[in-house]
Design a protein around this motif. Sequence first.
Motif, PDB file in Angstrom:
ATOM      1  N   LEU A 137      -7.684   3.324  -3.247  1.00  0.00           N
ATOM      2  CA  LEU A 137      -6.627   2.458  -2.731  1.00  0.00           C
ATOM      3  C   LEU A 137      -5.452   2.518  -3.693  1.00  0.00           C
ATOM      4  CD1 LEU A 137      -5.590   0.281  -0.746  1.00  0.00           C
ATOM      5  CD2 LEU A 137      -6.649  -1.403  -2.237  1.00  0.00           C
ATOM      6  N   ARG A 179      -7.812  -9.614  -0.406  1.00  0.00           N
ATOM      7  CA  ARG A 179      -6.827  -8.961   0.459  1.00  0.00           C
ATOM      8  C   ARG A 179      -7.134  -9.088   1.929  1.00  0.00           C
ATOM      9  NH1 ARG A 179     -10.414  -5.244  -0.768  1.00  0.00           N
ATOM     10  NH2 ARG A 179     -10.833  -3.499   0.637  1.00  0.00           N
ATOM     11  N   LEU A 186      -1.690   1.222  -4.637  1.00  0.00           N
ATOM     12  CA  LEU A 186      -0.783   0.100  -4.442  1.00  0.00           C
ATOM     13  C   LEU A 186       0.453   0.301  -5.309  1.00  0.00           C
ATOM     14  CD1 LEU A 186      -3.396  -2.773  -4.755  1.00  0.00           C
ATOM     15  CD2 LEU A 186      -2.494  -1.822  -2.643  1.00  0.00           C
ATOM     16  N   TRP A 196      -6.863  -7.411  -9.785  1.00  0.00           N
ATOM     17  CA  TRP A 196      -8.229  -7.207  -9.315  1.00  0.00           C
ATOM     18  C   TRP A 196      -8.679  -8.377  -8.442  1.00  0.00           C
ATOM     19  CZ3 TRP A 196     -12.181  -4.800  -7.791  1.00  0.00           C
ATOM     20  CH2 TRP A 196     -13.443  -5.367  -7.813  1.00  0.00           C
ATOM     21  N   ILE A 228      -7.043   1.574  -7.320  1.00  0.00           N
ATOM     22  CA  ILE A 228      -8.316   0.858  -7.326  1.00  0.00           C
ATOM     23  C   ILE A 228      -9.366   1.791  -6.740  1.00  0.00           C
ATOM     24  CG2 ILE A 228      -9.582  -1.154  -6.495  1.00  0.00           C
ATOM     25  CD1 ILE A 228      -6.896  -2.623  -6.396  1.00  0.00           C
ATOM     26  N   ARG A 258       0.827  -1.200   0.000  1.00  0.00           N
ATOM     27  CA  ARG A 258       0.000   0.000   0.000  1.00  0.00           C
ATOM     28  C   ARG A 258       0.860   1.247   0.000  1.00  0.00           C
ATOM     29  NH1 ARG A 258      -5.218  -0.656   3.922  1.00  0.00           N
ATOM     30  NH2 ARG A 258      -6.305  -2.033   2.510  1.00  0.00           N
ATOM     31  N   VAL A 280      -9.839   0.117 -12.220  1.00  0.00           N
ATOM     32  CA  VAL A 280      -8.458  -0.192 -11.843  1.00  0.00           C
ATOM     33  C   VAL A 280      -7.552   0.420 -12.908  1.00  0.00           C
ATOM     34  CG1 VAL A 280      -6.819  -2.015 -11.284  1.00  0.00           C
ATOM     35  CG2 VAL A 280      -9.243  -2.367 -10.829  1.00  0.00           C
ATOM     36  N   LYS A 338      -6.777 -10.440  -6.776  1.00  0.00           N
ATOM     37  CA  LYS A 338      -5.983 -10.389  -5.543  1.00  0.00           C
ATOM     38  C   LYS A 338      -6.533  -9.333  -4.585  1.00  0.00           C
ATOM     39  CE  LYS A 338      -2.958 -13.385  -6.964  1.00  0.00           C
ATOM     40  NZ  LYS A 338      -3.010 -14.749  -6.506  1.00  0.00           N
ATOM     41  N   TYR A 339      -7.013  -8.228  -5.142  1.00  0.00           N
ATOM     42  CA  TYR A 339      -7.622  -7.182  -4.321  1.00  0.00           C
ATOM     43  C   TYR A 339      -8.843  -7.722  -3.594  1.00  0.00           C
ATOM     44  CZ  TYR A 339     -10.547  -3.130  -3.256  1.00  0.00           C
ATOM     45  OH  TYR A 339     -11.348  -2.229  -2.632  1.00  0.00           O
TER      46      TYR A 339
END
Length: 121
Positions: free
Chosen positions: A93, A115, A95, A109, A78, A2, A57, A111-112
């Motif tokens: 967000l 999280r 990253l 996406w 995101i 992050r 995204v 993986k987001y």
Amino acid sequence: MRVRKNACFWSAPPAYSGRGRPRKHGSKMRLNDPTTWLKVDTAIEIDSHPQLGQVRVRQWLDLHFYRAPEHPVNLILIERLNPMSNGQPFPPLWLAWVGKRTLPLEIVWFKYLRRFGVDHW
């Protein structure tokens, strides 16, 4: 990882002009000032997720931190476009992807979405 919402990134420097010391930094991108954002390299938009609604995204490639110009970073944003129940927008967000291999945004996406399970494991 992050990135805080007030961080700054720099693009690659322009070509060497032949005079003086070569530049290390290009254009500055301040995350909290959309007028300074550089051109997006890749972007996808998910129109209707059952729980999150509309999501965008975006990704910027080959940026770097000021003190580490030799280490390229891919920056990912995101955004949930539908407002919260109180009418306020969701905070974005940010990253940073550090590494030589870049994942496609479709994989980022997914993986987001997972999280919370990873962060709180």
